[in-house]
Design a protein around this motif. Structure first.
Motif, short mmCIF file in Angstrom:
data_model
loop_
_atom_site.label_atom_id
_atom_site.label_comp_id
_atom_site.label_asym_id
_atom_site.label_seq_id
_atom_site.Cartn_x
_atom_site.Cartn_y
_atom_site.Cartn_z
N ARG A 42 0.55 12.15 -6.94
CA ARG A 42 0.31 10.84 -6.49
C ARG A 42 -1.04 11.21 -5.27
O ARG A 42 -1.91 10.08 -5.31
N LEU A 43 -0.15 11.96 -4.11
CA LEU A 43 -1.26 10.97 -3.21
C LEU A 43 -3.13 12.04 -3.55
O LEU A 43 -4.00 11.28 -3.24
N LEU A 51 -5.06 10.00 -5.23
CA LEU A 51 -5.51 8.97 -5.19
C LEU A 51 -6.24 9.16 -3.62
O LEU A 51 -6.90 8.69 -3.57
N LEU A 62 -9.58 9.53 -6.01
CA LEU A 62 -9.52 8.81 -6.50
C LEU A 62 -10.59 7.47 -4.87
O LEU A 62 -11.79 7.05 -5.17
N VAL A 83 2.78 5.39 -1.52
CA VAL A 83 1.73 6.14 -1.24
C VAL A 83 0.93 4.95 -1.70
O VAL A 83 0.04 4.82 -1.00
N TRP A 141 -1.75 3.21 -0.27
CA TRP A 141 -3.18 3.38 -0.44
C TRP A 141 -3.79 2.01 -0.50
O TRP A 141 -5.54 1.47 -0.23
N LEU A 150 -7.57 6.33 1.66
CA LEU A 150 -7.80 7.70 2.10
C LEU A 150 -6.81 7.74 3.40
O LEU A 150 -5.30 8.81 3.45
N ALA A 173 -2.91 6.28 2.31
CA ALA A 173 -2.60 6.88 1.97
C ALA A 173 -1.88 8.15 1.92
O ALA A 173 -0.18 8.96 2.21
N LEU A 174 -3.16 9.03 3.52
CA LEU A 174 -2.22 10.20 3.62
C LEU A 174 -0.92 10.47 4.95
O LEU A 174 0.15 11.24 4.87
N PHE A 226 2.32 9.16 3.11
CA PHE A 226 2.72 9.91 2.18
C PHE A 226 3.58 11.29 3.06
O PHE A 226 5.04 11.38 3.03
#
Lengths: 280, 162
Positions: free
Chosen positions: A2-3, A6, A9, B56, B60, B79, B82-83, B86
């Motif tokens: 999923r990372l 994203l 995206l 995640v 995001w 970005l 999200a990282l 994660f």
């Protein structure tokens, strides 16, 4: 997994945002959602302003009033001359068959007291395209000089890039002799750089830089900056010139949005007209 | 559907909203450089405490909102966050058992990573800020972490957020 999706995206969105105008709707949508947060955050500052107004003593108000009246008198007397000079100017321009200067439309907006991106100089104003036909790239000024231009117009608010932002450059000219240059932001408050002027350029400390109107974003003739430092080093190809913005970038609460007026030149259409009318 | 009942989603939402508000509160002059990354802190806490609820995707979305709030390129903070989410989700079992100061060090690394991504994207799309300008905020974020951790733990227990 999923990372990765994203991340892809995000990169797509960033590319679209950088190169095209397609994500403007996404930004506007989210901006409407986050406007209450920005508004709430700026409330305390508004409240302090309001209390300062509401509880100002009679004496202070009277002093203020006197001062404003004096200023008004002085400005009025200057204005009397100005109308005459304007008429004369128009007449001379007609004789020279050059373009007419027409009045510019302005709208007052207020800054929201919020801090945005720490790495750039951006401010939020409380007017959006719900209020008036604002457009991207529209210049904003305060009572003293040029402040910056709009970069994103959302329904209820807009964001503007200040002239001190490191990504901002503005065509200017020296008022004294008409020498043209570009004033580039430096990312620090109160500092502009004038790159690429040769060592023997006729520019001095204290010179007033006004917008030159080239580039069609800022209308010509607004005060922009005052030169504070000129260092010439024969070993370097260009002089090191620094200037300080005239506008109170960090103190103004009220700003003016300007609609530059463009009129046709006698021989040809004004090249700026297209750009201004093209944006909705 | 998970077996355990979910409680207190509004607490999580509210803490995110508060973090977003704190990240645009005006600070004078150079103090701006010292602003902790509140959103990152709160996101890391929830990722660590409730890894089955905060994903995640939420990091995001939060980043996307932060992008608009700070008027940066859309997708930049999305970005980065999200990282961060994660990595925290992957390491949450380890970070959880660290003593507070070691947790704070991991927060420093995560915030630096986020700031580096932002710096890198800024460098690609325009003027790149000075590398040293991203250090102070990572540092204050690290210092604020124990406070946030204890506070949010209290809140989580008081409102039975599971």
């Amino acid at each position: 997994m999923r990372l990765l999706l994203l991340a892809a995206l995000s990169i797509t969105l960033m590319t679209l945002d950088q190169r095209t105008d397609y994500v403007r709707n996404i930004r506007s949508g989210i901006a409407v959602l986050v406007y209450p947060i920005q508004y709430l955050v700026s409330l305390p500052a508004d409240f302090f302003d309001w209390t300062a107004d509401a509880f100002a003593s009679r004496e202070t108000l009277q002093v203020n009033n006197d001062e404003l009246q004096r200023e008004n008198q002085a400005l009025r007397s200057q204005l009397q001359k100005l109308t005459f000079i304007e008429a004369e100017n128009r007449h001379l321009r007609e004789l020279l068959q050059s373009s007419k200067r027409v009045g510019e439309k302005v709208l007052i907006a207020e800054l929201l007291a919020v801090d945005l991106d720490p790495f750039s100089k951006v401010v939020v104003i409380n007017k959006g395209d719900r209020d008036d036909l604002l457009y991207r790239g529209q210049p904003i000024v305060d009572a003293r000089g040029v402040m910056g231009k709009l970069i994103h117009v959302n329904p209820y608010s807009s964001t503007a890039m200040l002239i001190t932002d490191p990504n901002h450059a503005m065509p200017v000219q020296v008022l004294r002799n008409g020498l043209r240059a570009v004033a580039v932001g430096h990312g620090q408050d109160g500092l502009l750089e004038i790159p690429n002027l040769p060592n023997n350029a006729d520019i001095k400390v204290g010179d007033l830089l006004v917008t030159s109107g080239l580039g069609c974003v800022f209308p010509a003739g607004y005060p922009a900056a005052r030169v504070t430092e000129v260092t010439t080093n024969p070993a370097l190809p260009f002089a090191r010139i620094r200037a300080e913005p005239i506008a109170w970038l960090d103190r103004s609460r009220e700003v003016l949005l300007v609609w530059p007026a463009v009129s046709d030149l006698p021989q040809m259409a004004n090249p700026c007209k297209f750009e201004v009318e093209e944006v909705p | 559907m998970s077996l355990t009942q979910h409680h207190g989603g509004w607490v999580i939402t509210l803490s995110f909203l508060l973090a977003l508000a704190l990240s645009i509160v005006p600070l004078p002059g150079l103090m701006e450089m010292l602003r902790p990354e509140w959103v990152t802190l709160v996101l890391i806490y929830w990722c660590m405490a409730l890894p089955n609820r905060v994903s995640v995707g939420i990091g995001w979305l939060l980043g996307l909102v932060l992008d608009v709030l700070r008027d940066t390129l859309i997708g930049q903070y999305a970005l980065a966050l999200a990282l961060v989410a994660f990595l925290t989700l992957h390491l949450h079992q380890r970070i959880r058992v660290f003593p507070l100061w070691q947790q704070a060090l991991s927060i420093f690394v995560l915030t630096m990573l986020q700031n580096l991504i932002v710096l890198w994207i800024k460098g690609l799309t325009g003027h790149s800020p000075d590398f040293w300008s991203i250090l102070p905020s990572a540092f204050t974020t690290m210092l604020v972490w124990p406070l946030i951790y204890l506070l949010l733990r209290q809140v989580r227990r008081a409102y039975h957020v599971v």
